[in-house]
Enzyme design. Structure first.
Site, PDB file in Angstrom:
ATOM      1  N   LYS A   1       8.628   9.042  26.462  1.00 37.37           N
ATOM      2  CA  LYS A   1       8.411  10.336  26.563  1.00 37.37           C
ATOM      3  C   LYS A   1       8.945  10.871  27.960  1.00 37.37           C
ATOM      4  O   LYS A   1       9.351  12.037  28.108  1.00 37.37           O
ATOM      5  CB  LYS A   1       7.008  10.901  26.311  1.00 37.37           C
ATOM      6  CG  LYS A   1       6.528  10.711  24.866  1.00 37.37           C
ATOM      7  CD  LYS A   1       6.677  11.726  24.314  1.00 37.37           C
ATOM      8  CE  LYS A   1       6.130  11.927  22.729  1.00 37.37           C
ATOM      9  NZ  LYS A   1       6.471  13.177  22.084  1.00 37.37           N
TER      10      LYS A   1
ATOM     11  N   SER B   1       8.196   1.958  21.264  1.00 43.18           N
ATOM     12  CA  SER B   1       8.055   3.414  21.970  1.00 43.18           C
ATOM     13  C   SER B   1       7.155   3.565  23.234  1.00 43.18           C
ATOM     14  O   SER B   1       7.214   4.461  24.078  1.00 43.18           O
ATOM     15  CB  SER B   1       8.020   4.485  21.139  1.00 43.18           C
ATOM     16  OG  SER B   1       6.771   4.223  20.599  1.00 43.18           O
TER      17      SER B   1
ATOM     18  N   GLU C   1       6.528   5.493  10.045  1.00 42.11           N
ATOM     19  CA  GLU C   1       5.149   6.272  10.025  1.00 42.11           C
ATOM     20  C   GLU C   1       4.009   5.415   9.660  1.00 42.11           C
ATOM     21  O   GLU C   1       4.088   4.503   9.068  1.00 42.11           O
ATOM     22  CB  GLU C   1       5.294   7.556   9.310  1.00 42.11           C
ATOM     23  CG  GLU C   1       6.194   8.771   9.820  1.00 42.11           C
ATOM     24  CD  GLU C   1       6.047   9.792   8.735  1.00 42.11           C
ATOM     25  OE1 GLU C   1       5.731  10.965   9.449  1.00 42.11           O
ATOM     26  OE2 GLU C   1       6.239  10.003   7.434  1.00 42.11           O
TER      27      GLU C   1
ATOM     28  N   GLY D   1      -0.299   9.025   8.057  1.00 43.56           N
ATOM     29  CA  GLY D   1       0.374  10.152   8.667  1.00 43.56           C
ATOM     30  C   GLY D   1       1.779  10.370   8.257  1.00 43.56           C
ATOM     31  O   GLY D   1       2.693  10.298   8.872  1.00 43.56           O
TER      32      GLY D   1
ATOM     33  N   SER E   1      -1.155  14.579  22.880  1.00 40.23           N
ATOM     34  CA  SER E   1      -2.164  13.509  22.615  1.00 40.23           C
ATOM     35  C   SER E   1      -2.206  12.625  23.797  1.00 40.23           C
ATOM     36  O   SER E   1      -3.199  11.847  24.005  1.00 40.23           O
ATOM     37  CB  SER E   1      -1.991  12.924  21.200  1.00 40.23           C
ATOM     38  OG  SER E   1      -0.753  12.134  21.293  1.00 40.23           O
TER      39      SER E   1
ATOM     40  N   ASP F   1       3.823  12.725   7.039  1.00 37.71           N
ATOM     41  CA  ASP F   1       4.387  14.114   6.729  1.00 37.71           C
ATOM     42  C   ASP F   1       5.941  14.086   6.934  1.00 37.71           C
ATOM     43  O   ASP F   1       6.411  14.901   6.057  1.00 37.71           O
ATOM     44  CB  ASP F   1       3.567  14.953   7.869  1.00 37.71           C
ATOM     45  CG  ASP F   1       3.946  14.565   9.260  1.00 37.71           C
ATOM     46  OD1 ASP F   1       3.363  13.455   9.834  1.00 37.71           O
ATOM     47  OD2 ASP F   1       4.744  15.070  10.236  1.00 37.71           O
TER      48      ASP F   1
END
Length: 321
Positions: free
Chosen positions: A56, A307, A207, A211, A81, A213
């Site tokens: 990030k 990640s 995923e 979750g 989060s 989506d």
């Protein structure tokens, strides 16, 4: 005529130049044991060694570094989060400005403490009953701050794509790239860079089962909202893909693999015991998909982006016990 992408390979390369000497060029690990287990040559991009403990920082810094002096003087706002929260807090400190971050009440303690440790002010909310995007946008507007979103922004996406750019620079051509998917910024940036360098590469998102989506959205051709996921992969516990990220991913991502919480824990254990690295649950989903056989037709050479590694010792011990 093909649509014009909001993020181009040149944007990713420009982000790489901007991050030079600021972000870490993280290591790429290989393991003969892993290769034998999955029947392919695997290259793991270890973003758990990135500044602030996750990929990030790449996107947060790339976005914040392009703000004007007047915008920086006002300060930065974000909602997250945990990992984007830390990244924005660190980017703000690096650029000499302040940060206010909206975080869920149940965000991991270690991530809250690290965010505060980088100098950010933390405001909390209930992720299961409140809309973080609306709250974060209102917070930024009320305080006159510049909002740096966690994934749905071209500069953030371009910054995240530098992880794949570095990986492919080190490994050369790969047949497939496995990328954890939350809001979709990492895979959108990675796919932009990877498919430009190697047009035949398969880009596969991963995923948590609870979750899915992005998988549902790509299958249906439109963004789908699911209930807020309850999964150990807190960094991927999002109900809807980003608007910008979805438009990129529907063009460039080949498939989405799903993994269960038990498979994620097994991957964390393997990474710790055999690779000697610590991964948080969200950071281990790509490896989990490989180890659990969730990717059909494995090609010979595979890249995996691990990640992040932001998990405190108590939680790590509980999950692996």
């Amino acid at each position: 005529m093909a649509p014009v992408s909001p993020v181009t390979p040149d944007d990713v390369r420009a982000a790489a130049a901007r991050l030079e000497g600021v972000a870490h060029r993280t290591p790429v690990l290989t393991s003969r044991t892993l290769n034998a287990l999955v029947g392919a040559e695997v290259f793991i991009k270890c973003e758990n060694f990135q500044r602030a403990g996750a990929f990030k920082f790449r996107g947060a810094y790339n976005a914040a570094a392009q703000l004007s002096p007047d915008q920086l003087a006002k300060g930065i706002a974000a909602y997250s989060s945990g990992n984007h929260a830390q990244a924005v807090a660190l980017a703000a400190r690096e650029l000499g400005t302040s940060a206010v971050v909206l975080m869920p009440e149940d965000a991991p303690r270690s991530k809250r403490e690290a965010t505060a440790g980088y100098g950010a002010e933390i405001v909390t909310y209930d992720r299961y009953t409140e809309d973080r995007t609306a709250l974060g946008t209102a917070l930024a507007e009320d305080r006159g701050l510049v909002l740096v979103p966690p994934y749905d922004h071209p500069h953030v996406i371009a910054g995240q794509g530098t992880a794949a750019l570095e990986l492919l620079d080190e490994t050369g051509p790969l047949d497939a790239l496995l990328v954890p998917v939350g809001g979709g910024g990492l895979i959108a940036g990675s796919a932009t860079a990877a498919t430009d360098l190697h047009p035949g590469i398969r880009v596969i998102g991963v995923e948590p089962e609870q979750g899915d989506d992005t998988k549902r959205s790509l299958d249906s051709g439109a963004r789908v909202t699911v209930p807020v996921p309850r999964t150990i992969a807190d960094g991927q516990a999002l109900p809807t893909p980003g608007e910008i990220t979805f438009e990129i991913n529907r063009r460039l991502v080949d498939a989405i693999a799903l993994v269960g919480d038990a498979e994620i824990v097994a991957a964390m254990r393997f990474a710790f015991e055999r690779l000697k690295i610590v991964l948080e649950p969200s950071g281990a989903t790509g490896l989990a998909a490989l180890l659990a056989g969730r990717v059909d037709g494995l090609p010979p050479r595979i890249g995996v982006i691990a990640s992040g590694g932001n998990v405190d010792t108590r939680r790590f011990g509980e999950l692996l016990a």
